[in-house]
Design a protein around this motif. Structure first.
Motif, PDB file in Angstrom:
ATOM      1  N   TYR A  98       0.914  -1.203   0.021  1.00 44.96           N
ATOM      2  CA  TYR A  98       0.123   0.067  -0.073  1.00 44.96           C
ATOM      3  C   TYR A  98       0.900   1.056   0.004  1.00 44.96           C
ATOM      4  O   TYR A  98       1.753   1.336   0.859  1.00 44.96           O
ATOM      5  CB  TYR A  98      -0.899  -0.015   1.252  1.00 44.96           C
ATOM      6  CG  TYR A  98      -1.840   1.289   1.430  1.00 44.96           C
ATOM      7  CD1 TYR A  98      -2.763   1.486   0.441  1.00 44.96           C
ATOM      8  CD2 TYR A  98      -1.376   2.002   2.448  1.00 44.96           C
ATOM      9  CE1 TYR A  98      -3.472   2.664   0.916  1.00 44.96           C
ATOM     10  CE2 TYR A  98      -2.247   3.100   2.749  1.00 44.96           C
ATOM     11  CZ  TYR A  98      -3.297   3.510   1.752  1.00 44.96           C
ATOM     12  OH  TYR A  98      -4.016   4.554   1.838  1.00 44.96           O
ATOM     13  N   LEU A  99       0.856   1.940  -1.174  1.00 45.72           N
ATOM     14  CA  LEU A  99       1.695   2.957  -1.140  1.00 45.72           C
ATOM     15  C   LEU A  99       0.981   4.222  -1.036  1.00 45.72           C
ATOM     16  O   LEU A  99       0.046   4.659  -1.559  1.00 45.72           O
ATOM     17  CB  LEU A  99       2.325   3.191  -2.617  1.00 45.72           C
ATOM     18  CG  LEU A  99       3.369   3.969  -3.139  1.00 45.72           C
ATOM     19  CD1 LEU A  99       4.595   3.706  -2.252  1.00 45.72           C
ATOM     20  CD2 LEU A  99       3.677   3.737  -4.525  1.00 45.72           C
ATOM     21  N   GLN A 100       1.474   5.363  -0.105  1.00 46.84           N
ATOM     22  CA  GLN A 100       0.808   6.652   0.325  1.00 46.84           C
ATOM     23  C   GLN A 100       1.927   7.291  -0.397  1.00 46.84           C
ATOM     24  O   GLN A 100       3.032   7.641   0.474  1.00 46.84           O
ATOM     25  CB  GLN A 100       0.745   6.622   1.713  1.00 46.84           C
ATOM     26  CG  GLN A 100      -0.309   6.071   2.110  1.00 46.84           C
ATOM     27  CD  GLN A 100      -0.835   6.243   3.534  1.00 46.84           C
ATOM     28  OE1 GLN A 100       0.198   5.934   4.490  1.00 46.84           O
ATOM     29  NE2 GLN A 100      -1.729   6.810   3.800  1.00 46.84           N
ATOM     30  N   THR A 101       1.570   8.406  -1.070  1.00 49.36           N
ATOM     31  CA  THR A 101       2.575   9.442  -1.617  1.00 49.36           C
ATOM     32  C   THR A 101       1.874  10.736  -1.689  1.00 49.36           C
ATOM     33  O   THR A 101       1.271  11.382  -2.431  1.00 49.36           O
ATOM     34  CB  THR A 101       2.731   9.352  -3.258  1.00 49.36           C
ATOM     35  OG1 THR A 101       1.460   9.081  -3.823  1.00 49.36           O
ATOM     36  CG2 THR A 101       3.224   7.643  -3.417  1.00 49.36           C
ATOM     37  N   GLU A 102       1.888  11.338  -0.367  1.00 53.57           N
ATOM     38  CA  GLU A 102       1.211  12.636  -0.351  1.00 53.57           C
ATOM     39  C   GLU A 102       2.123  13.599  -1.036  1.00 53.57           C
ATOM     40  O   GLU A 102       1.991  14.132  -1.955  1.00 53.57           O
ATOM     41  CB  GLU A 102       1.162  13.328   1.223  1.00 53.57           C
ATOM     42  CG  GLU A 102      -0.005  12.204   1.803  1.00 53.57           C
ATOM     43  CD  GLU A 102      -1.481  12.651   1.135  1.00 53.57           C
ATOM     44  OE1 GLU A 102      -1.780  13.519   0.663  1.00 53.57           O
ATOM     45  OE2 GLU A 102      -2.168  11.691   1.194  1.00 53.57           O
ATOM     46  N   PHE A 103       3.299  14.079  -0.464  1.00 55.03           N
ATOM     47  CA  PHE A 103       4.378  14.905  -0.876  1.00 55.03           C
ATOM     48  C   PHE A 103       5.509  14.070  -0.894  1.00 55.03           C
ATOM     49  O   PHE A 103       6.356  14.032   0.041  1.00 55.03           O
ATOM     50  CB  PHE A 103       4.615  16.033  -0.238  1.00 55.03           C
ATOM     51  CG  PHE A 103       3.264  17.032  -0.337  1.00 55.03           C
ATOM     52  CD1 PHE A 103       3.069  17.746  -1.448  1.00 55.03           C
ATOM     53  CD2 PHE A 103       2.432  17.177   0.762  1.00 55.03           C
ATOM     54  CE1 PHE A 103       1.941  18.492  -1.546  1.00 55.03           C
ATOM     55  CE2 PHE A 103       1.286  17.870   0.626  1.00 55.03           C
ATOM     56  CZ  PHE A 103       1.143  18.723  -0.551  1.00 55.03           C
ATOM     57  N   VAL A 104       6.041  13.638  -2.019  1.00 48.08           N
ATOM     58  CA  VAL A 104       7.372  12.632  -2.354  1.00 48.08           C
ATOM     59  C   VAL A 104       8.416  13.941  -2.220  1.00 48.08           C
ATOM     60  O   VAL A 104       8.657  14.872  -3.156  1.00 48.08           O
ATOM     61  CB  VAL A 104       7.538  12.051  -3.501  1.00 48.08           C
ATOM     62  CG1 VAL A 104       8.934  11.302  -3.531  1.00 48.08           C
ATOM     63  CG2 VAL A 104       6.281  10.859  -3.462  1.00 48.08           C
ATOM     64  N   GLN A 105       9.364  14.015  -1.203  1.00 43.67           N
ATOM     65  CA  GLN A 105      10.339  14.728  -0.968  1.00 43.67           C
ATOM     66  C   GLN A 105      11.571  14.212  -1.395  1.00 43.67           C
ATOM     67  O   GLN A 105      12.419  13.916  -0.499  1.00 43.67           O
ATOM     68  CB  GLN A 105      10.280  15.305   0.469  1.00 43.67           C
ATOM     69  CG  GLN A 105       9.030  15.772   0.770  1.00 43.67           C
ATOM     70  CD  GLN A 105       9.178  16.552   2.282  1.00 43.67           C
ATOM     71  OE1 GLN A 105      10.075  16.917   2.562  1.00 43.67           O
ATOM     72  NE2 GLN A 105       8.050  16.187   3.103  1.00 43.67           N
TER      73      GLN A 105
END
Length: 171
Positions: A98-105
């Motif tokens: 399960y991949l959560q990518t809000e703000f990839v920094q």
């Protein structure tokens, strides 16, 4: 005069008690005891990329001192993320990611490394689901390897396309 000696005795006891506690904390760090993670059947690896992704793990020996705030956790490094994905690929108890990518920094090359590891993970026949409330170019590029991509109904999708700029100097 009695108050002076009581204060002096309390200070001495406090000093030795604090030295003892610091010694216990450092002994715990030196022993290198890590919690063993127990993975149950049909587990899903959650990858949350909401913190900056350094290239390698911190080698600070004091990073795990227990009296630091519990909320403070060092971000996972690129190496740790790639190792976790590889371990999940080989672990029969893990069924997907399960991949959560809000703000990839992270830079595009780091995102590309993670994406390549996820592509290799998919070769094992396991699923990848991606969710975000905001999809930017890097977030969507990373999530594009997933079987299903989900976005919040009130979320944003900001995709302007990739571009390149060159500096032109006359003469």
């Amino acid at each position: 005069m009695g108050a002076f000696f009581r204060t002096l005795l309390a200070s001495i006891i406090g000093f030795f008690l604090s030295i003892f506690l610091i010694f216990l904390d450092l002994a715990g760090i030196a022993s290198g005891t890590k919690k063993k993670t127990v993975i149950k059947d049909n587990s899903v690896l959650i990858i949350n990329l909401d913190k900056p992704i350094p290239e390698r793990p911190s080698d600070n020996p004091l990073k795990n001192i227990s009296f630091l705030a519990e909320d403070f956790k060092l971000p996972l490094s690129l190496k740790e993320i790639l190792d976790d994905i590889k371990s999940a690929k080989d672990d029969p108890k893990i069924k997907g990611i399960y991949l959560q990518t809000e703000f990839v920094q992270a830079g595009l090359s780091t995102v590309n490394e993670i994406r390549n590891a996820l592509i290799d993970f998919k070769k094992s026949g396991k699923f990848i689901y991606a969710y975000s409330e905001i999809y930017t170019q890097k977030n969507y590029y990373l999530a594009s390897v997933a079987d299903s991509i989900y976005v919040n109904p009130n979320g944003l999708f900001d995709f302007a396309g990739f571009h390149s700029e060159q500096l032109f100097l006359k003469g």
